[in-house]
Design a protein around this motif. Structure first.
Motif, short mmCIF file in Angstrom:
data_model
loop_
_atom_site.label_atom_id
_atom_site.label_comp_id
_atom_site.label_asym_id
_atom_site.label_seq_id
_atom_site.Cartn_x
_atom_site.Cartn_y
_atom_site.Cartn_z
N GLU A 80 40.02 41.84 64.48
CA GLU A 80 40.84 41.54 65.67
C GLU A 80 41.65 42.26 66.35
O GLU A 80 41.70 42.70 67.27
CB GLU A 80 41.29 39.92 65.42
N MET A 81 42.24 43.00 65.41
CA MET A 81 43.17 43.85 65.74
C MET A 81 42.62 45.17 66.24
O MET A 81 43.03 45.70 67.46
CB MET A 81 43.99 44.42 64.40
N TYR B 178 59.57 35.91 65.18
CA TYR B 178 58.45 35.39 64.53
C TYR B 178 58.16 36.20 63.36
O TYR B 178 57.83 35.82 62.44
CB TYR B 178 57.37 35.54 65.52
N ASN B 179 58.27 37.89 63.39
CA ASN B 179 57.96 38.71 62.41
C ASN B 179 58.62 38.42 61.18
O ASN B 179 58.21 38.40 60.04
CB ASN B 179 58.08 40.17 63.03
N GLU C 79 52.74 45.42 63.39
CA GLU C 79 53.75 44.62 62.27
C GLU C 79 53.25 43.49 61.89
O GLU C 79 53.12 43.12 60.70
CB GLU C 79 55.21 44.79 62.88
N THR C 80 52.84 42.55 62.90
CA THR C 80 52.48 41.23 62.65
C THR C 80 51.03 41.10 61.80
O THR C 80 50.88 40.64 60.80
CB THR C 80 52.35 40.67 63.91
N TYR C 81 50.14 42.03 62.33
CA TYR C 81 48.85 42.10 61.64
C TYR C 81 49.11 42.55 60.07
O TYR C 81 48.41 41.96 59.28
CB TYR C 81 48.05 43.02 62.36
N ALA D 101 50.61 29.48 60.36
CA ALA D 101 51.30 28.27 61.33
C ALA D 101 51.95 28.97 62.24
O ALA D 101 51.77 28.91 63.71
CB ALA D 101 51.70 27.31 61.00
N LEU D 102 53.01 29.91 62.12
CA LEU D 102 53.74 30.58 63.24
C LEU D 102 52.86 31.53 63.86
O LEU D 102 53.18 31.91 64.98
CB LEU D 102 54.98 31.28 62.31
N TYR D 103 51.93 32.26 63.15
CA TYR D 103 51.01 33.11 63.97
C TYR D 103 50.47 32.69 65.21
O TYR D 103 50.42 32.98 66.15
CB TYR D 103 50.10 33.83 62.97
#
Length: 864
Positions: A761-762, A704-705, A737-739, A722-724
């Motif tokens: 949120e993080m 995903y990343n 990493e995603t954030y 959308a993937l998130y």
């Protein structure tokens, strides 16, 4: 049954072989002596056979005459024969009464009471032959033999058999095997088992077959005394002669094989007996089942059990229990449960051994719940768990990581008055260590040490787990405690601590432990050397690693496949793939059989060194040697080819992999997706991603990343978000990493509010930003004119003790230049220098180019 013995070809009897001194009439009788012996009235001079003192004569109990119905009779000896009766006279007298057994017996009993009478063998043998020749006197013959053997006055068994045979031949008595069977039985019953074996062997040598009931009695007596080699020796003789045995013989011999640990031989003996058509009984089948359970061979055990039932025999509870145990050992739980149900339905309640076996089977199959339910069921049913039952259920809970339940049973066990064994203590400690419950594990360990129950395994478990977690200092403390408690460290103890030092990179300490171990008398094994070799490679010390290998060879220790693989992998990791390939060829000459993993190490090494052709060459060698590449092989190749921009060849490898029927795993799919994303080819990346979903695999956070980062780099934040959202919905874990990727992308698109929400949120999740996140924030805020907020990013970094980098300062300096605040821009430059940061080309490009640009603009404006 009577059998006539063929003339013997045995060598003349030797007096020297007799264990006790007595006259055995070994020399043949002269014609004159024989004539005198056969004529009692003859005046011929009787030869004097012996002047040696004679042992006590054979004396029957006072009631024996009445018991056998003998009339009393007196015989008178010549007054002139003061030295007593002669053997020749006795033989002659007995032979003259050979057809009158009662008369012969009265004479024999009278003679034995005379002064100087010796228990000489030949008259006794003749008396036996006279009695056995009369149908009504067999019981008396047996009684005489029993008394003769138990009195201990007879010669060796072999000699007695030989004298019986000799007398039969010399005096023309019909050889009747019953005499010999009575003799064999007498030796066995009196406990003179060595003599019984000698008797058996001499009968076989004389071609006289003992009756099987007597053989069985002897075999049973030997088995009771645990003389297993002797039992098997006799079994071998019976087998070689093709002697007819019965079911009891088979049972005894099979039991002996089992006692001797020869399970296969017991099984084969049963099969041979069964194939011969011998009618076997329930005991033989039960023993065969025990043999099958010992192997274990649960299938055969169940088959034999069914055969027993078809024959109408009811297997004992112990037999069924053994079969259930064998099924559990082979994880054949279906058959085990079926047998248990049949056992209960037949009216036999489930016993504790069966329940304990099933519990173990359940947890070994990963079904701890069934084991726990069964434990509760037997307790409610009235069975009281014993030490083994508690040990099994505690071990099951520990293996499943259910340490709270394990502790509950451990406490319950102690409350029941059952002292936990060191095995139970070690199980609990291992379980706690695996669950990373260090405090509880240390507490249990300290209790075990204080109570004195801790053994080498207890200490080894602690040392190994601590070393594995990198807590080498704590492991060393446990080591010293072990030594202080008087527990001698084993080779495993040393290997565990050496492994800990190697993983920490403390090779000098690891080497000193090796020396200490050898000084204590322990010899380093292949594991010790392999650990040290691996440690030196990870430290980057190739020469010392190969030197340790040479030491191992010099000490005569054969390397294992793990040793060879460690050397190959170590060389490849340090950029010496060519040398690794050459060494592997040398190892093959020494007997090493390379595995797919060995080739994978070299292929991966060449690819990381950028020598794609060499990697492909090793791949071809691998295929030519008949070793099939696995998914990991192709994953390495595809990844390496993608990184070297050989995407076409990577796809070719992918097709080849599919042709061989290999399915891509999540790593292989992830490698392809990453390659396409880096090439900004999100069309193909999406195709591979969709294929991954179609084959039923679940994308992980790395996949995903890569996809999110790929779309971000194209400025397509809609797809990235959308993937998130999909990750969130599917519960895929994600982190900093995603954030970072999402916030960076949103800020570049000017979506400050959305980026701020994600950042909040993080932080709410407890995920703290690193220098990369702070850098992205500073750049994004500066580019959006949020200089004050960007400045706060620098302040947050200071509060979190995160060192600010040149990139953050470059963003802030450029921001203030764009705002026309040259003073603040140059102040930040000075601050950067004060922090010890070295400006890069970008920094000076901003300071110089934008300063001149700003000055030129101002000059132009003033001239207008």
């Amino acid at each position: 049954m009577r059998t006539r013995l063929a003339p013997s070809s045995t060598a003349p009897w030797r007096i020297s072989s007799i264990r006790t001194q007595r006259c055995l009439c070994s020399a043949p009788i002269s014609h004159a002596q024989e004539a005198s012996a056969l004529n009692p009235n003859s005046t011929a001079e009787q030869p004097e056979l012996s002047r040696n003192p004679m042992p006590d004569s054979l004396v029957f109990p006072e009631k024996s005459s009445a018991e056998i119905g003998e009339p009393r009779c007196e015989f008178t000896a010549p007054v002139s024969r003061k030295w007593g009766l002669g053997q020749t006279e006795m033989i002659a007298t007995l032979l003259s009464r050979r057809n009158e057994p009662d008369s012969a017996l009265r004479y024999f009993r009278w003679a034995e009471k005379q002064p100087g009478f010796a228990s000489i063998v030949d008259p006794f043998c003749i008396m036996l032959w006279i009695l056995i020749g009369s149908q009504g006197h067999h019981r008396i013959a047996r009684y005489m033999l029993n008394h003769y053997v138990t009195s201990g006055s007879d010669p060796s068994a072999r000699i007695l058999v030989d004298r019986l045979v000799n007398c039969s031949r010399r005096f023309q008595f019909e050889l009747d095997s019953r005499v010999f069977n009575y003799l064999l039985n007498s030796y066995a019953r009196s406990g003179r088992l060595i003599d019984a074996i000698d008797c058996f062997n001499r009968l076989i040598e004389s071609d006289i077959d003992p009756l099987i009931p007597n053989v069985n009695f002897l075999l049973s007596a030997l088995a009771r005394e645990n003389m297993i080699p002797e039992v098997l020796g006799l079994a071998g003789i019976l087998d070689s002669r093709g002697s007819e045995c019965n079911a009891f013989t088979i049972h005894i011999i099979m039991t002996a094989y089992l006692k001797d640990g020869k399970v296969d031989e017991a099984e084969q003996y049963f099969k041979k007996a069964k194939a011969s058509g011998l009618e076997l009984d329930a005991a033989a089948y039960t023993t065969a089942i025990q043999a099958a359970c010992r192997k274990p061979n649960s299938v055969m055990a169940c088959e034999l059990l069914n055969e027993m039932r078809k024959m109408g025999w009811i297997p004992s509870e112990g037999t069924i229990t053994s079969v259930i145990g064998a099924c559990v050992k082979q994880q054949n739980m279906e058959s085990a449960i079926k047998l248990k149900d049949e056992m209960i339905s037949s009216g036999t309640p489930m016993n504790l051994v069966v329940a304990t076996s099933l519990m173990k089977g359940f947890y070994l199959n990963g079904d701890l719940d069934s084991a726990l339910n069964l434990f509760d069921k037997i307790v409610h049913g009235g069975l009281v768990p014993n030490k083994i039952t508690y040990s099994v259920i505690i071990e099951g809970c520990c293996r499943a990581g259910k340490m709270e339940k394990a502790s509950e049973f451990y406490t319950q066990m102690k409350l029941a008055g059952i002292h936990p064994s060191v095995y139970d203590v070690n199980s609990v400690i291992r379980g706690l260590l695996r669950a990373h419950l260090w405090e509880e594990a240390s507490k249990q360990f300290d209790e075990a040490v204080e109570s004195g129950i801790a053994n080498a395994f207890t200490y080894n478990d602690m040392i190994y787990r601590l070393c594995k977690e990198g807590k080498v200092d704590e492991a060393s403390n446990v080591w010293h405690k072990m030594v202080n408690q008087g527990v001698v460290p084993s080779i495993v103890s040393y290997n565990n601590l050496i492994l800990g030092h190697c993983r920490k990179g403390s090779m000098d300490l690891a080497s000193s432990l090796l020396s200490e171990m050898q000084e204590s008398g322990l010899k380093a094994n292949v594991v010790t050397h392999s650990i040290l070799i691996d440690g030196y490679f990870k430290k980057g010390e190739i020469e010392r690693a190969l030197g340790m290998y040479d030491q191992m060879i010099g000490r005569g220790i054969s390397p294992s496949d793990y040793t060879y693989t460690t050397i190959i992998n170590g060389l490849c990791k340090l950029g010496h793939s060519s040398e690794a390939r050459d060494m592997m060829k040398t190892f093959v000459e020494k007997g090493f059989v390379p595995t797919c993993m060995s080739y994978n190490c070299i292929i991966d090494g060449f690819l990381k060194e950028g020598t794609v052709n060499s990697a492909l060459g090793v791949y071809r060698d691998m295929c030519e040697c008949g070793i099939s590449p696995n998914v990991f092989t192709y994953t390495i190749l595809i990844d390496g080819l993608c990184k070297s921009n050989n995407i076409v060849l990577a796809l070719k490898m992918l097709n080849e992999m599919r042709k061989k029927g290999l399915d891509l795993d999540i790593v292989a799919y992830g490698t392809l997706i990453n390659a396409f994303c880096k090439r900004r080819d999100m069309g193909n990346a999406r195709k591979v991603f969709n294929e991954l979903l179609e084959v039923g695999l679940s994308p992980n956070s790395a996949v995903y990343n890569n996809m999110i980062n790929g779309f971000k780099n194209l400025g397509n934040m809609e797809e990235a978000l959308a993937l998130y959202k999909r990750m969130v919905n599917e519960g895929i874990p994600f982190g900093l990493e995603t954030y970072t990727t999402l916030i960076d992308g949103l800020l570049k698109e000017g979506k400050i509010v959305f980026a701020s929400e994600l950042y909040t949120e993080m932080l709410a999740k407890g995920i703290m930003p690193d220098d990369i996140m702070h850098t992205a924030l500073a750049h994004g805020l500066c580019n959006n004119g949020q200089l004050e907020n960007a400045r706060k990013v620098l302040e947050e970094m200071d509060k979190r003790s995160i060192a600010a980098n040149v990139l953050v300062y470059n963003a802030l300096i450029a921001g203030y230049f764009n705002e026309g605040n040259l003073q603040e821009a140059f102040r930040l430059h000075d601050e950067m220098l004060d922090r010890g940061l070295t400006p890069d080309d970008k920094t000076y490009d901003i300071l110089v180019s934008r300063k001149f640009k700003r000055n030129g603009y101002r000059q132009g404006a003033s001239s207008i």
